[in-house]
Design an enzyme around this catalytic site. Structure first.
Site, PDB file in Angstrom:
ATOM      1  N   SER A 114       3.834 -12.252  23.337  1.00 18.15           N
ATOM      2  CA  SER A 114       5.057 -11.849  22.636  1.00 18.15           C
ATOM      3  C   SER A 114       6.212 -12.163  23.572  1.00 18.15           C
ATOM      4  O   SER A 114       6.023 -12.245  24.795  1.00 18.15           O
ATOM      5  CB  SER A 114       5.009 -10.344  22.360  1.00 18.15           C
ATOM      6  OG  SER A 114       6.291  -9.852  22.012  1.00 18.15           O
TER       7      SER A 114
ATOM      8  N   TYR B 148       3.821  -1.593  25.278  1.00 16.10           N
ATOM      9  CA  TYR B 148       3.729  -2.938  24.693  1.00 16.10           C
ATOM     10  C   TYR B 148       4.220  -3.995  25.680  1.00 16.10           C
ATOM     11  O   TYR B 148       3.563  -5.020  25.892  1.00 16.10           O
ATOM     12  CB  TYR B 148       4.534  -2.976  23.391  1.00 16.10           C
ATOM     13  CG  TYR B 148       4.277  -4.205  22.541  1.00 16.10           C
ATOM     14  CD1 TYR B 148       3.040  -4.423  21.947  1.00 16.10           C
ATOM     15  CD2 TYR B 148       5.286  -5.147  22.325  1.00 16.10           C
ATOM     16  CE1 TYR B 148       2.812  -5.539  21.161  1.00 16.10           C
ATOM     17  CE2 TYR B 148       5.065  -6.275  21.541  1.00 16.10           C
ATOM     18  CZ  TYR B 148       3.820  -6.471  20.964  1.00 16.10           C
ATOM     19  OH  TYR B 148       3.590  -7.586  20.192  1.00 16.10           O
TER      20      TYR B 148
HETATM   21  N1  LIG Z   1       4.441  -9.115  14.319  1.00 12.44           N
HETATM   22  C1  LIG Z   1       5.217  -9.428  15.357  1.00 12.44           C
HETATM   23  O1  LIG Z   1       6.452  -9.349  15.300  1.00 12.44           O
HETATM   24  C2  LIG Z   1       4.613  -9.982  16.627  1.00 12.44           C
HETATM   25  C3  LIG Z   1       5.453 -10.640  17.526  1.00 12.44           C
HETATM   26  C4  LIG Z   1       4.927 -11.139  18.718  1.00 12.44           C
HETATM   27  C5  LIG Z   1       3.589 -10.988  18.985  1.00 12.44           C
HETATM   28  N2  LIG Z   1       2.786 -10.323  18.099  1.00 12.44           N
HETATM   29  C6  LIG Z   1       1.384 -10.170  18.461  1.00 12.44           C
HETATM   30  O2  LIG Z   1       0.585 -10.882  17.552  1.00 12.44           O
HETATM   31  C7  LIG Z   1      -0.698 -10.288  17.459  1.00 12.44           C
HETATM   32  C8  LIG Z   1      -1.026 -10.048  15.992  1.00 12.44           C
HETATM   33  O3  LIG Z   1      -0.041  -9.190  15.465  1.00 12.44           O
HETATM   34  P1  LIG Z   1       0.293  -9.076  13.918  1.00 12.44           P
HETATM   35  O4  LIG Z   1       1.758  -9.052  13.807  1.00 12.44           O
HETATM   36  O5  LIG Z   1      -0.473 -10.050  13.126  1.00 12.44           O
HETATM   37  O6  LIG Z   1      -0.221  -7.578  13.668  1.00 12.44           O
HETATM   38  P2  LIG Z   1      -1.042  -6.901  12.486  1.00 12.44           P
HETATM   39  O7  LIG Z   1      -0.683  -7.509  11.188  1.00 12.44           O
HETATM   40  O8  LIG Z   1      -0.876  -5.428  12.675  1.00 12.44           O
HETATM   41  O9  LIG Z   1      -2.554  -7.317  12.817  1.00 12.44           O
HETATM   42  C9  LIG Z   1      -3.185  -6.849  13.980  1.00 12.44           C
HETATM   43  C10 LIG Z   1      -4.629  -7.294  13.948  1.00 12.44           C
HETATM   44  O10 LIG Z   1      -5.284  -6.818  15.139  1.00 12.44           O
HETATM   45  C11 LIG Z   1      -6.469  -6.113  14.772  1.00 12.44           C
HETATM   46  N3  LIG Z   1      -6.763  -5.121  15.786  1.00 12.44           N
HETATM   47  C12 LIG Z   1      -5.958  -4.146  16.270  1.00 12.44           C
HETATM   48  N4  LIG Z   1      -6.603  -3.412  17.179  1.00 12.44           N
HETATM   49  C13 LIG Z   1      -7.857  -3.935  17.285  1.00 12.44           C
HETATM   50  C14 LIG Z   1      -9.015  -3.611  18.044  1.00 12.44           C
HETATM   51  N5  LIG Z   1      -9.023  -2.591  18.904  1.00 12.44           N
HETATM   52  N6  LIG Z   1     -10.115  -4.376  17.890  1.00 12.44           N
HETATM   53  C15 LIG Z   1     -10.131  -5.400  17.024  1.00 12.44           C
HETATM   54  N7  LIG Z   1      -9.071  -5.764  16.281  1.00 12.44           N
HETATM   55  C16 LIG Z   1      -7.948  -5.027  16.401  1.00 12.44           C
HETATM   56  C17 LIG Z   1      -6.156  -5.563  13.378  1.00 12.44           C
HETATM   57  O11 LIG Z   1      -7.322  -5.302  12.612  1.00 12.44           O
HETATM   58  P3  LIG Z   1      -8.045  -3.860  12.507  1.00 12.44           P
HETATM   59  O12 LIG Z   1      -6.976  -2.835  12.413  1.00 12.44           O
HETATM   60  O13 LIG Z   1      -8.894  -3.991  11.293  1.00 12.44           O
HETATM   61  O14 LIG Z   1      -8.866  -3.749  13.745  1.00 12.44           O
HETATM   62  C18 LIG Z   1      -5.406  -6.729  12.772  1.00 12.44           C
HETATM   63  O15 LIG Z   1      -6.301  -7.705  12.308  1.00 12.44           O
HETATM   64  C19 LIG Z   1      -0.640  -9.003  18.289  1.00 12.44           C
HETATM   65  O16 LIG Z   1      -1.206  -9.257  19.556  1.00 12.44           O
HETATM   66  C20 LIG Z   1       0.856  -8.759  18.413  1.00 12.44           C
HETATM   67  O17 LIG Z   1       1.175  -8.036  19.574  1.00 12.44           O
HETATM   68  C21 LIG Z   1       3.256  -9.820  16.928  1.00 12.44           C
END
Ligand SMILES: NC(=O)c1ccc[n+]([C@@H]2O[C@H](COP(=O)([O-])OP(=O)(O)OC[C@H]3O[C@@H](n4cnc5c(N)ncnc54)[C@H](OP(=O)(O)O)[C@@H]3O)[C@@H](O)[C@H]2O)c1
Length: 237
Positions: free
Chosen positions: A140, A153
């Site tokens: 991120s 975070y």
């Molecule tokens: N959205 C943003 O603005 C943004 C920006 C920069 C970076 N990111 C990063 O991108 C990545 C994905 O984020 P996203 O935005 O797609 O979030 P999201 O829609 O909330 O999805 C998160 C995913 O991670 C899984 N997860 C969470 N904890 C877990 C665990 N302990 N074991 C296995 N799976 C787990 C969730 O599935 P379950 O709950 O079913 O386990 C889900 O599939 C993250 O690392 C986040 O920090 C996001």
């Protein structure tokens, strides 16, 4: 483009991971879908299969070493190799240090940082044996820029960036390429329970990040992409 490649994608049930799994499957990869919620993973797998692709669902809590070992073992039993690992799973929590809950704080570190370590550690033996592989860590801009009420975070993502750089150096000479992909805000369910988040319409779409990851994986051997930062048109929101 990814025919005969096997990609393990964590956090594949929603958001960026789901978009990445769909993009990899469309490019011909066999995708292994890991997250905690089996029903959500099955939904993604069915979308892939309806489209003629191949997907394996392995419900996994990526903060648990035993579960990650099972993820790797089941992938090898089913497909015999792992070409790509996308360390994408992660959660956020936005509280000041003073107001923070130690359990939530620790869980954010575990889901973003410990998970990246565990999944990398356990995919390395088969990658080292083949002297081939790619590991993409979804970080991120919070790895590089700090925000108030984001201590867990920011610490997790900055830690994961340091981890990525160390790992890249350790396995460079084994033809294993390690890349950090650091997006700005992305319109995903990540923001669902976060008050006062930026306007979702201004954010990147998960497909933008998926395409970036696909771009990294498509780079020819003979070069390494160490790090990519992608932001919405307005930058940091
Ligand atoms: N959205 C943003 O603005 C943004 C920006 C920069 C970076 N990111 C990063 O991108 C990545 C994905 O984020 P996203 O935005 O797609 O979030 P999201 O829609 O909330 O999805 C998160 C995913 O991670 C899984 N997860 C969470 N904890 C877990 C665990 N302990 N074991 C296995 N799976 C787990 C969730 O599935 P379950 O709950 O079913 O386990 C889900 O599939 C993250 O690392 C986040 O920090 C996001």
């Amino acid at each position: 483009m990814l025919k005969d490649k096997v990609a393990v994608i964590t956090g594949a049930s929603r958001g960026i991971g789901r978009a990445t799994a769909l993009a990899f499957a469309r490019a011909g990869a066999k995708v292994v879908l890991a997250s905690r919620t089996q029903s959500d993973l099955e939904t993604v797998a069915n979308l892939i299969r309806v489209d003629g692709g191949e997907a394996l669902v392995v419900p996994t809590d990526v903060t648990q070493a035993d579960a990650v070992k099972i993820l790797v073992d089941r992938t090898l039993e089913t497909y015999g190799q792992i070409d790509v690992l996308v360390n994408n799973a992660g959660t956020g929590a936005f509280e000041t240090v003073a107001d923070s809950d130690p359990e939530v704080w620790t869980q954010v570190i575990a889901s973003n940082l410990k998970s990246t370590y565990l999944c990398s550690k356990y995919v390395l033996p088969p990658m080292l044996a083949r002297q081939s592989g790619q590991i993409i860590n979804v970080l991120s801009i919070a790895a590089k820029v700090t925000f108030k009420a984001s201590s867990a975070y920011c610490a997790a993502k900055a830690g994961a960036l340091a981890f990525t750089k160390v790992l890249a150096e350790e396995v460079r000479s084994d033809n294993i390429r390690v890349t950090a992909v650091s997006p700005g805000s992305v319109d995903t369910p990540f923001w669902a329970n976060i008050e006062g988040h930026p306007d979702l319409n201004l954010m990147l779409k998960p497909e933008h990040v998926a395409d970036t990851i696909l771009f990294v994986v498509a780079q020819p051997t003979g070069m390494v992409t160490d790090e990519i930062v992608v932001t919405p048109p307005l930058g940091i929101l």
